[in-house]
Design a protein around this motif. Structure first.
Motif, PDB file in Angstrom:
ATOM      1  N   SER A 194      -3.353   8.213   8.727  1.00 45.57           N
ATOM      2  CA  SER A 194      -3.021   7.080   7.871  1.00 45.57           C
ATOM      3  C   SER A 194      -4.257   6.692   7.067  1.00 45.57           C
ATOM      4  CB  SER A 194      -2.564   5.887   8.710  1.00 45.57           C
ATOM      5  OG  SER A 194      -2.338   4.750   7.917  1.00 45.57           O
ATOM      6  N   PRO A 195      -4.209   6.774   5.756  1.00 43.67           N
ATOM      7  CA  PRO A 195      -2.990   6.748   4.956  1.00 43.67           C
ATOM      8  C   PRO A 195      -2.448   8.085   4.489  1.00 43.67           C
ATOM      9  CG  PRO A 195      -4.850   6.381   3.527  1.00 43.67           C
ATOM     10  CD  PRO A 195      -5.417   6.545   4.926  1.00 43.67           C
ATOM     11  N   GLU A 196      -3.191   9.182   4.653  1.00 48.25           N
ATOM     12  CA  GLU A 196      -2.840  10.412   3.947  1.00 48.25           C
ATOM     13  C   GLU A 196      -1.457  10.977   4.307  1.00 48.25           C
ATOM     14  OE1 GLU A 196      -4.594  11.606   1.272  1.00 48.25           O
ATOM     15  OE2 GLU A 196      -5.573   9.692   1.614  1.00 48.25           O
ATOM     16  N   MET A 197      -1.245  11.355   5.588  1.00 48.14           N
ATOM     17  CA  MET A 197       0.058  11.895   5.958  1.00 48.14           C
ATOM     18  C   MET A 197       1.137  10.815   5.877  1.00 48.14           C
ATOM     19  SD  MET A 197      -0.764  14.489   9.157  1.00 48.14           S
ATOM     20  CE  MET A 197       0.931  15.125   9.182  1.00 48.14           C
ATOM     21  N   LEU A 198       0.785   9.602   6.265  1.00 50.21           N
ATOM     22  CA  LEU A 198       1.760   8.526   6.354  1.00 50.21           C
ATOM     23  C   LEU A 198       2.436   8.235   5.022  1.00 50.21           C
ATOM     24  CD1 LEU A 198       3.104   6.359   8.112  1.00 50.21           C
ATOM     25  CD2 LEU A 198       1.217   4.827   7.516  1.00 50.21           C
TER      26      LEU A 198
END
Length: 304
Positions: A162-166
């Motif tokens: 989080s935040p990238e994959m989320l």
């Protein structure tokens, strides 16, 4: 399972070669901003290309101009929603997850604990009061309802999770929630370099079945700002820890039984530690020191 497109097939086959396993051909039983500039877009042929990439400041990069490469057969809904997870490889690493997502797979109850799972490279460590690593789902819980599934969890930095994959996962979630007729073909593959236990990143790809409401093909580096990761085993150091270790090393004393310094200062202005390459060859030192810091303050430099 339907025949893979060139990229996805190459990715999974490469993972199988590296890891010694593959996904079985059986049907079902979360600081950065999106990478949109040309420099963040790459043409990748297989997972070995991804594994060879080094992080250069852009945590998320687009693959194939951000276009998913699923085939028409991959996007079929004939068998309804499904999910499957590759077997752990010989090093106990997760190898990939594939799904045709729909509301029917989404959880209806409370999320269970996943603390019983310790993915490869796992270390419980806090930095500034926050955990460095998360148990990162390949297919997010909000999409599949998977809890303590070893095949669906990797060690990911807080920044990867989080935040990238989320942000990608939440886009898919909101789309699925709009209608029970909405389907998304989904693929997430962790990318390891050689026998390393900590993934270098994850390759995420998704495509909504009717139209391009959801369409992405990205690679996200498993990194954390201000932290140097050892991907071989998952250990890490912060800038503060590196400085402290360097200071401790500089102040370590090298003395004999009488308390006399053992670090040799040569006539050429180089200091040599006991056991180092040229220590015994320095037979007529100009000076002796107890610590590296002491030698440096006297104007001596380390041997190359």
């Amino acid at each position: 399972m339907s025949k893979k497109t060139k990229l996805v097939a190459a990715t999974l086959i490469s993972i199988a070669v590296l890891a010694g396993c593959s996904i079985k051909d059986t049907k079902p039983e979360s600081t950065s901003t999106p990478a949109t500039s040309q420099k963040n877009q790459m043409q990748i042929n297989d997972s070995q290309d991804l594994a060879a990439l080094d992080y250069r400041g852009n945590q998320t990069i687009e693959i194939n101009q951000n276009k998913p490469t699923f085939s028409k057969e991959d996007l079929s809904t004939a068998n309804g929603p499904w999910e499957k997870y590759g077997d752990l490889d010989s090093l106990n690493r997760a190898t990939g997850a594939e799904a045709l997502l729909n509301q029917k797979l989404m959880p209806t109850g409370e999320r269970g604990s996943i603390s019983s799972v310790s993915p490869t490279g796992w270390h419980s460590k806090k930095i500034n009061g926050q955990y460095l690593f998360n148990r990162s789902h390949l297919i997010g819980y909000q999409l599949s309802g998977e809890n303590a599934n070893w095949k669906n969890l990797i060690t990911g930095t807080r920044q990867l999770n989080s935040p990238e994959m989320l942000r990608f996962e939440m886009d898919v979630k909101y789309y699925l929630e709009k209608s029970p007729k909405n389907y998304v073909r989904y693929s997430v593959v962790p990318i390891f370099r050689g026998d390393e236990l900590l993934a270098r990143g994850v390759h995420m790809m998704a495509q909504s079945i009717d139209g391009d409401a959801i369409a992405f093909n990205v690679y996200i580096f498993n990194v954390q700002n201000g932290v140097t990761l050892n991907y071989a085993d998952g250990t890490s150091t912060t800038k503060t820890e590196t400085t402290e270790n360097s200071t401790a090393s500089a102040n370590k004393e090298y003395v004999d039984s009488h308390g006399k310094g053992l670090i040799k200062g040569s006539k050429s202005g180089v200091y040599h530690l006991p056991g180092s390459k040229y220590y015994d060859q320095t037979t007529n030192p100009r000076a002796w020191f107890k610590t590296v810091d002491e030698a440096k303050k006297a104007g001596y430099r380390p041997a190359k």
